[in-house]
Each structure stands twice: as C-alpha cells, then as structure tokens.
Scaffold this motif. Structure first.
Motif, mmCIF file in Angstrom:
data_model
loop_
_atom_site.group_PDB
_atom_site.id
_atom_site.type_symbol
_atom_site.label_atom_id
_atom_site.label_comp_id
_atom_site.label_asym_id
_atom_site.label_seq_id
_atom_site.Cartn_x
_atom_site.Cartn_y
_atom_site.Cartn_z
ATOM 1 N N ILE A 56 0.849 -1.090 0.021
ATOM 2 C CA ILE A 56 -0.046 -0.235 -0.054
ATOM 3 C C ILE A 56 0.826 1.317 0.074
ATOM 4 C CG2 ILE A 56 -1.772 1.330 1.279
ATOM 5 C CD1 ILE A 56 -2.842 -1.334 2.272
ATOM 6 N N ALA A 61 -0.011 -2.851 -6.683
ATOM 7 C CA ALA A 61 -1.014 -3.668 -6.925
ATOM 8 C C ALA A 61 -0.925 -4.486 -7.732
ATOM 9 C CB ALA A 61 -2.289 -2.626 -6.936
ATOM 10 N N LEU A 63 -2.226 -7.092 -4.501
ATOM 11 C CA LEU A 63 -1.421 -7.589 -3.460
ATOM 12 C C LEU A 63 -1.213 -9.157 -3.488
ATOM 13 C CD1 LEU A 63 -3.815 -5.990 -0.643
ATOM 14 C CD2 LEU A 63 -1.559 -5.065 -1.354
ATOM 15 N N ILE A 66 -3.593 -11.410 -2.820
ATOM 16 C CA ILE A 66 -4.948 -11.550 -3.526
ATOM 17 C C ILE A 66 -4.699 -12.308 -4.829
ATOM 18 C CG2 ILE A 66 -6.297 -9.892 -5.020
ATOM 19 C CD1 ILE A 66 -6.549 -8.100 -2.672
ATOM 20 N N GLU A 69 -4.002 -16.950 -4.080
ATOM 21 C CA GLU A 69 -4.736 -17.214 -3.247
ATOM 22 C C GLU A 69 -4.265 -18.670 -2.547
ATOM 23 O OE1 GLU A 69 -8.656 -16.925 -5.462
ATOM 24 O OE2 GLU A 69 -8.874 -18.913 -4.143
ATOM 25 N N THR B 52 -13.664 1.241 3.675
ATOM 26 C CA THR B 52 -12.490 1.958 3.434
ATOM 27 C C THR B 52 -11.385 1.199 3.074
ATOM 28 O OG1 THR B 52 -13.227 4.178 4.279
ATOM 29 C CG2 THR B 52 -10.846 3.859 4.280
ATOM 30 N N ILE B 56 -9.061 0.096 -0.217
ATOM 31 C CA ILE B 56 -7.444 0.517 -0.353
ATOM 32 C C ILE B 56 -7.024 -1.156 -0.933
ATOM 33 C CG2 ILE B 56 -5.717 0.608 1.040
ATOM 34 C CD1 ILE B 56 -7.197 2.817 2.559
ATOM 35 N N LEU B 57 -7.552 -2.065 -0.153
ATOM 36 C CA LEU B 57 -7.033 -3.391 -0.412
ATOM 37 C C LEU B 57 -7.008 -3.778 -2.009
ATOM 38 C CD1 LEU B 57 -7.945 -5.486 2.738
ATOM 39 C CD2 LEU B 57 -5.458 -4.218 1.994
ATOM 40 N N LEU B 58 -8.436 -3.426 -2.461
ATOM 41 C CA LEU B 58 -8.817 -3.749 -3.839
ATOM 42 C C LEU B 58 -8.232 -2.477 -4.796
ATOM 43 C CD1 LEU B 58 -12.311 -5.389 -3.367
ATOM 44 C CD2 LEU B 58 -10.242 -6.502 -3.838
ATOM 45 N N ASP B 59 -7.495 -1.745 -4.349
ATOM 46 C CA ASP B 59 -7.241 -0.562 -5.328
ATOM 47 C C ASP B 59 -8.386 -0.092 -6.085
ATOM 48 O OD1 ASP B 59 -5.263 1.130 -5.944
ATOM 49 O OD2 ASP B 59 -4.355 -0.352 -7.754
ATOM 50 N N ALA B 61 -10.935 3.481 -6.294
ATOM 51 C CA ALA B 61 -10.873 4.783 -5.755
ATOM 52 C C ALA B 61 -11.712 5.588 -6.871
ATOM 53 C CB ALA B 61 -9.352 5.492 -6.021
ATOM 54 N N LEU B 63 -13.099 6.886 -2.640
ATOM 55 C CA LEU B 63 -13.745 5.808 -1.715
ATOM 56 C C LEU B 63 -15.134 6.277 -1.514
ATOM 57 C CD1 LEU B 63 -11.095 6.289 0.985
ATOM 58 C CD2 LEU B 63 -11.346 4.396 -0.490
ATOM 59 N N TRP B 65 -17.289 7.217 0.661
ATOM 60 C CA TRP B 65 -17.675 8.354 1.556
ATOM 61 C C TRP B 65 -17.181 9.856 0.935
ATOM 62 C CZ3 TRP B 65 -13.323 10.711 3.868
ATOM 63 C CH2 TRP B 65 -12.378 9.998 4.119
ATOM 64 N N ILE B 66 -15.981 9.451 -0.006
ATOM 65 C CA ILE B 66 -15.368 10.936 -0.505
ATOM 66 C C ILE B 66 -16.418 11.206 -1.816
ATOM 67 C CG2 ILE B 66 -13.757 11.632 -2.002
ATOM 68 C CD1 ILE B 66 -11.458 10.286 -0.101
ATOM 69 N N ILE B 126 -11.334 -14.911 -2.246
ATOM 70 C CA ILE B 126 -10.976 -13.473 -2.114
ATOM 71 C C ILE B 126 -12.149 -12.681 -2.031
ATOM 72 C CG2 ILE B 126 -9.911 -11.392 -3.366
ATOM 73 C CD1 ILE B 126 -7.896 -13.232 -2.406
ATOM 74 N N ILE B 129 -13.203 -13.003 1.596
ATOM 75 C CA ILE B 129 -12.457 -12.280 2.553
ATOM 76 C C ILE B 129 -12.889 -10.819 2.815
ATOM 77 C CG2 ILE B 129 -10.213 -11.602 2.852
ATOM 78 C CD1 ILE B 129 -9.261 -14.529 2.232
ATOM 79 N N MET B 130 -13.178 -10.293 1.259
ATOM 80 C CA MET B 130 -13.471 -8.845 1.430
ATOM 81 C C MET B 130 -14.939 -8.496 2.055
ATOM 82 S SD MET B 130 -11.155 -7.243 0.031
ATOM 83 C CE MET B 130 -9.459 -8.048 -0.580
ATOM 84 N N ILE B 133 -13.975 -8.451 5.720
ATOM 85 C CA ILE B 133 -13.244 -7.278 5.958
ATOM 86 C C ILE B 133 -14.227 -5.971 6.017
ATOM 87 C CG2 ILE B 133 -11.690 -5.305 4.849
ATOM 88 C CD1 ILE B 133 -9.894 -7.855 4.127
ATOM 89 N N LEU B 140 -14.327 -3.243 14.354
ATOM 90 C CA LEU B 140 -13.087 -3.463 15.152
ATOM 91 C C LEU B 140 -12.268 -2.290 15.658
ATOM 92 C CD1 LEU B 140 -10.789 -6.486 14.239
ATOM 93 C CD2 LEU B 140 -9.690 -4.117 14.561
ATOM 94 N N ILE C 56 -3.130 7.950 1.418
ATOM 95 C CA ILE C 56 -3.532 6.642 0.827
ATOM 96 C C ILE C 56 -5.079 6.842 0.640
ATOM 97 C CG2 ILE C 56 -4.076 4.499 1.652
ATOM 98 C CD1 ILE C 56 -1.731 4.414 3.077
ATOM 99 N N ASP C 59 -5.599 8.544 -2.527
ATOM 100 C CA ASP C 59 -4.983 8.032 -3.550
ATOM 101 C C ASP C 59 -3.930 8.758 -4.284
ATOM 102 O OD1 ASP C 59 -4.840 5.541 -5.101
ATOM 103 O OD2 ASP C 59 -6.068 6.104 -6.713
ATOM 104 N N ILE C 126 -15.045 17.338 2.732
ATOM 105 C CA ILE C 126 -13.952 16.199 2.487
ATOM 106 C C ILE C 126 -12.752 17.051 3.130
ATOM 107 C CG2 ILE C 126 -12.690 14.957 0.908
ATOM 108 C CD1 ILE C 126 -15.651 13.972 1.733
#
Lengths: 210, 210, 210
Positions: A56, A61, A63, A66, A69, B52, B56-59, B61, B63, B65-66, B126, B129-130, B133, B140, C56, C59, C126
C-alpha cells in the motif's frame, strides 16, 4: 533470464517468510487459547500484514495474497490441522516456542521488503524502512489483536533495528557489485543469525533508563 | 439495464449497512458517555471503516464516502439529533441494544463486500474475505477506540465466520445461476438471521479450550 | 508563478508540522523511557502518520517521506542528538512539555491537509476531514504505541473539532476570495491559538455526562 532467477529468489523468500510468520501467529493464538476462527485470522494477519502495508505504501497492486490465493488455503488448512494435532497430543507451547519462526520471518521478510523497494529504484534508506515494515507490521498487529500492547514498545525495537541494519547491509552488498539474489539471501541469513544471537546472549539496545 | 439494477442493489446495501453500523457506533459511544465530537467520530469510523479498508486493498478509488459526502452529513446530523433526544429522555441503553444494528450491518456489509469483489472478477475466496473485511473492520476500530480490546478476540470471531460462510453462499448461488441482485440480498438476509439465531441460542465456535 | 508560491507555502507548512509532531513524539518517547530505536520509531510515526493516511485515502502517490527522505534523516538524527542531550543534562520532561509542539503540529497539519484536498477539487467537508486526519492520526498512533489508549477518546476530540472547524474556516476565506496561501496560514495560526486558549482556559466540549 537473470531477471527470472531474481524473481524466483524473491518468491522463495516470500513463501518462507509467509510460512514462518504464519507459524508464529499460530503459536500466539494457541497460547491465548483462541477459538478456531480466531486462530485462522491471527495466522493470516501475521503472515500477510507486513507485505500488505508495504505494498500500500509503495502503491503496488495487486497484493500478494490476492494474486496468490493458494497461500491463504494452505495457511488456513495448516492452521486447522495443527490445531487439532496440538490439542490431541496435549502439547504445551511455552513462551520461547515462538522465537524461531519469528526470527526466520523477521530475516526473510526484511530482506524481501528491502529487495522489492531496491528493485523499484528506491534509495537504501527507503528500502531498509520497507524491510522494517514488511518484517515488523504483521507481528505488531498480531500482538495488538491478542491484547499484548506493552510488548509493542519493547520487543519490537530490536526487530526493527536488526531489520533496518540488515536492509542497509543488503544495499551495501549490491552496491559493492554482488548479485541481488545472493545479497538478499545473505541479508536474510545475517538478520536471522543476529536475532538468534541477540536472544541467546541477551543483547539490549542503549536506552534512557540509566 | 441489467447492470443498472445490480448497481442499485449494491447501493441500497451500502446505505442500509452504513446506517446500521452508524447506529451501532452511536450506541457504543452513548454507553461510554463520550463527548459530542467523540460520538460523531465513532459513528463515522464504524460506518465507513470497513468499506474504506476494502477499497484500499482492492485498489478502488475514489472511496465511497469521498464520492457520496451526503452520507457524512446525514450520519453526523443524525448522531447529534439522537444524542440530544437520548439525553433529554434520559434513555438508558443496555448492552443488548447494539445487537440488532450490528447484526444488520454485518449481513449487509458482508454481502456488499463479497459482491463488489466478485464483480471485479475475484475468486470466491478473495470475495468472501473482502466481505469479512467490509463487515468486521468498522466494528473492530470502534472497539479499539473505546478501548474494549479483549472484545476483539472473542466477539469478532463469530462475525468473521458468518460473514465468510455467507460470502461463499453468495458465490454458490451465483455459480448455480441465480442473478447477482437476488444472491446478494439472499446472502445478506441469511447472515443476519444466522447472527440473530447465534445470539439467541448461544452458538459457540469450536476452540482449544477443552 | 502564483502556483509556485502556493506550493512553497504548503511545503513550509509540511516542514513545520513534521518538526512539531516529531518533537511531540520525542517527548512522549522520553517520558515513557523508551530505548533509542523506540524513540526514533515514535518520532517518525508521529511526524509522518497523518500525512501518510491522508495520501492513501486521497490516492496520492508517492508519499511525502518517500519522496523527501532528507526529512527522515533529519528527524532520526535530531532524535538521537536530543536524546543524549536530555540524558546528559538530566532534564525532566513534565506532562505539559508536549502541549506546544502538539498545538503547532495540529494547526499546521490541519491547514495543510485541508489545502491539499481543496487543491484537488474536493468539497469543504471532505477537505476539512482530510485536515482532521492529517492532524490527528500521527498523534493517535503515537498514543496507541505507548499504550495510552484511554487518551484517544478524550484528548483527541478537541483536536478533531478544532482541526475540522479550522478547515471550514480556510475554505470560507478562500470562498470569500482570499489567496490560498494566506488562508492556509491564517487557518493554521487560528487553530494553534484556539488550541492554546483551550488548554489555558480549560475549554470542554458538550457531552452526555450531565
């Protein structure tokens, strides 16, 4: 061709480091008597956490986990199998059991993170910091998740120093003309040896304390 | 056309999950007697944290909420209004009050995260797992921020299992030919029902403990 | 030309904020009697944490500290020097010693994060949130790493409010036609002044508590 061998070395380091940190997550989870799913979560987070943050920060990218797997399946499967085995045999894991996989993961991931950043053209400093992040972040989340926060501040400092100095060592070897495969391997082995020695001989870092 | 309906279903799931996790953050903040700004922070972090990290993990953009800042205004406004209302009426929130919004957020966000990853061409593993997350990370951080760390290790395990199995279920339904709108909805409802049942019947996961 | 000045202003803010938060990390580490490496880690994480998360989320790549590694050398070097100095002179740091660098870092990083997001075309909301993240995240990780979790929930709320309102203020000044250099500077100074006043006068936020 040369490039293929280099990529292979990095892949082998990735696999060894992933297995070693996965094992350290498994031992931490077993010692905390987590439920089965907690064990799998801790194994995966410890194994993939450092590489994920590195990628990151470096804007790489996709990851590693990913794209490959198969390693998630392997680690989760091993976590379940070993869990039943440990329970059936009533094996008691003492606090030192985590030391070896942790030392191996530290050395291998530090070398891997350093080499990846060097290959991207980053400087010795940035590459060594990426080595530290790859090597230390997985264990750091592991410790936060099993609520051993004080450990962060103390134990992780020697990790970070060894990973950082090891990264500079790898850069130096390459700067002196050594092939990047050999220098990454040499760096990994040096860090592992230093970590084991530090534990056996009780090395400490200079501090404010006296 | 078909695609438009699919996107609409995902958007509706995003909205329901955001509201549900926002409510769970509000209840956690109220129970901890946080200040007004702390309440707003906890609501926003719980509602947007999981999506979010997934993006980020899946690249992906930009986001959610943006791009859709109306939801920040709505959640923050609702947090302030409800806060005054609860205080004026002297309503006491017991520990179970968080269970329903948490279960709904879990099911909806797990289905959403799974479906987004499947739509991007990722595998069942994958994608599931997404889903985990997306569904687990907001809660968390919420728990870490209100300093309930031990809860991480125990409560979040059943969440993770349900989200993961629910994700595989969604993939299976689609593999069997069901339209992705219906399979995501079916998955969300199944996870919510399983979570509620698990709480009522006291389901536990197998563990090292005996 | 105009643009060059704007970029220079942002760079100056980045430098002042980095130094101020680096100092606050140093003081926190000294008070906790961390080892030398722990001190360096805490200084770097506090100084670069907020900007890293902001970049991050928005982006933006490459990260500030990856592109300007001179700052890593400077901060690490200063951390080592000051550490020996404080130890040699037997200087005792009380809890208030962190207040000034923290207030300066807060104001400067809030203005910087807001201005960067506004320059990218994001809305007032934002942009202000990015100001909050830039200003608050470094200190938040600092507190988690030295295991002062309860502080998160209380102290960080006033930070967040000041950074947020300051961000809206910067946006307003620009909306009213003020040049972005002056508005960012004015915003930074206003937030710093408000933070100092809040500490001296004991300002509190409205809460659930009574």
């Amino acid at each position: 061709m040369q490039n293929d061998i280099a990529n292979q070395t990095l892949q082998i380091l990735e696999i060894i480091g992933t297995l070693a940190f996965g094992a350290s997550g498994l031992i931490a989870a077993a010692r905390k008597k987590l439920d089965m799913v907690g064990v799998i979560l801790l194994v995966l987070v410890t194994a993939f956490g450092g590489g994920t943050l590195r990628d990151i920060l470096l804007d790489r990218a996709p990851l590693f986990w990913i794209q490959n797997e198969i390693w998630i399946w392997l680690l989760a499967g091993a976590a379940i199998l070993i869990q039943f085995f440990v329970k059936a045999r009533n094996i008691e894991l003492n606090a030192r059991a985590i030391d070896w996989p942790d030392a191996i993961g530290l050395g291998v991931f530090a070398a891997l993170g350093t080499q990846i950043a060097l290959d991207m053209g980053h400087s010795a400093l940035i590459a060594s910091i990426m080595g530290v992040i790859t090597a230390a972040f997985g264990g750091l989340i592991r410790d936060v998740l099993v609520a051993e926060i004080p450990g962060l501040v103390n134990d992780h400092q020697l990790y970070a120093s060894l990973a950082f100095v090891g990264g500079l060592f790898i850069w130096l070897l390459q700067y002196l003309g050594l092939d990047s495969n050999y220098s990454a391997l040499a760096g990994a082995l040096t860090i592992i040896a230093a970590r084991i020695l530090a534990m056996k001989l009780g090395w400490k870092l200079p501090s404010w304390r006296n």
